[in-house]
Write a protein that holds these residues in place. Structure first.
Motif: not given
Length: 428
Positions: A83, A87, A106, A239-240, A243, A246-247, A383, A386, A422, A426
């Motif tokens: 990511f 990304t 983070e 946002v980064i 992400t 959260f993940v 994931s 997820d 989330k 997204g």
């Protein structure tokens, strides 16, 4: 050592713990080559990222060993490194320094959340049947990763398919390794997974699959505070960071629950012993990793390989930490172990992590569907986070619409709300 790690209390010994640590390390040593390979796409120096990977993994795992006394290892997480590289940097056009700044922020947020027990509360809020499903889902997930790493399963017209040449090359070697390891386990040989990895590596030599990597044995140096604070007030940065946060949070939560379940460490109230300390190790690893020049550090699912070998205390993690530190001096040697040699261990661990499936309440559909979705989405979405998301969302909604809302705790509602945010985030 007995007094510090409480070996007898957890029904283990030094030999078992050290073997478990070596096994865990060998199953996750690929990260030493893969992580620098991925992040070097951003323009980062391979050798510096290698050093950052080894040092941050050693420090985070050492914290896990000495503070949490748990047999889990940490390293820069797969998926989060991709990511960052593909990304944030290559896709959104930011510098790798900007991306590492987001990882650093983070890590600081994680330290704060851990200190005030929010992360531990999230772990404890996950319903019992979903906790069991997480362990099963992780088992299938890492078995799937093992099959992919070996080339047994490849991409195809049906998304994934069996490699038509699975009996040759690395895939064939992995199949041989699976047989060797399976036979060793059937005969209850101590250290079966480790012996299987070494034996498969040796078998691969005459076939040209195991190749000596070569190179210098002098330890490389990492980056140091390579940050870019000029754009941290931007929407992109927020946002980064969200992400990454959260993940990483739910990947770590899922891995801790899955491995603790396999080690039979889950308390009657659903809690994990020294959970706060374990989460602190993750936060420290992420912060230190960013300072040295690598992506988010998280608890590794391959830790379950050591758990299966009998690892029950921080001595297993201490062994992994020492090996990560030593890897700085023996990089070419560790890079010579082919993924086909470690893949059989991951597949076997997948088999062994299936046992909690029998304890899931399949008769209550409001429990069965969330458990099943947790398991299946971990694999098909590739994931852990997820999988947990679909499990929690379906659990709350099914309980709500079947008039069983009282079975949903306040903290589970909070986690549900986080997942909804989330999804909304997204979609924007």
């Amino acid at each position: 050592m007995e007094k510090f790690f409480k070996l007898k209390e957890r029904k283990t010994d030094v030999k078992t713990e050290v073997l478990a640590g070596i096994t865990t390390f060998l199953t996750m040593a690929y990260i030493l080559a893969v992580n620098p390979g991925i992040l070097s796409n951003t323009g980062m120096d391979f050798s510096k990222v290698f050093a950052a990977t080894a040092i941050s993994s050693a420090i985070a795992t050492l914290v896990m060993a000495l503070l949490a006394n748990l047999p889990f290892a940490l390293a820069p997480g797969m998926g989060l490194n991709a990511f960052m590289a593909f990304t944030v940097v290559l896709g959104m056009g930011h510098t790798w320094q900007f991306a590492l700044t987001a990882v650093f922020v983070e890590g600081i947020i994680f330290l704060i959340l851990t200190a005030v027990n929010i992360r531990e509360a999230i772990v404890n809020s996950i319903p019992a049947n979903i906790k069991r499903a997480i362990g099963v889902g992780i088992g299938l997930f890492i078995a799937f990763i093992g099959m992919q790493n070996a080339g047994i399963i490849i991409g195809g017209a049906t998304l994934v398919g069996l490699n038509p040449d699975w009996f040759h090359g690395p895939a064939g070697l992995a199949m041989v390794g699976l047989l060797i390891t399976g036979v060793l386990l059937a005969f209850k040989v101590k250290g079966a997974l480790l012996i299987g990895i070494v034996a498969t590596t040796i078998v691969g030599i005459p076939f040209g699959i195991t190749k000596y990597a070569g190179g210098s044995y002098l330890p490389p140096t990492p980056y140091f505070f390579p940050f870019e604070f000029s754009n941290i007030m931007s929407i992109d940065f927020v946002v980064i960071v969200f992400t990454f946060l959260f993940v990483d949070m739910f990947d770590t939560v899922g891995t801790l629950i899955g491995c603790a379940t396999k080690a039979d460490m889950i308390g009657k109230d659903g809690s994990i012993p020294n959970c706060k300390e374990a989460l602190f190790a993750d936060a420290v690893g992420t912060t230190v990793g960013a300072i040295l020049g690598t992506s988010t550090v998280t608890t590794f699912v391959e830790s379950s390989a050591g758990v299966v070998e009998g690892g029950r205390t921080g001595l297993t993690a201490l062994t992994v930490a020492v090996l990560f530190a030593l890897s700085l001096f023996f990089a070419p040697l560790f890079e010579s172990i082919p993924s086909a040699a470690t893949s059989p261990a991951l597949i076997i661990v997948g088999v062994m992590m299936m046992t909690p499936v029998k304890d899931i309440d399949w008769n209550d559909i409001t429990e069965a569907i969330p458990a099943f979705l947790t398991i299946i989405f971990m694999v098909v979405a590739y994931s852990i986070a997820d999988g947990i998301m679909f499990g929690i969302l379906s659990f709350v909604l099914l309980k709500l619409f079947t008039k069983k809302g009282k079975e949903v705790t306040i903290m589970t509602w909070v986690v549900f709300a986080l997942f909804v945010l989330k999804i909304v985030f997204g979609a924007l």
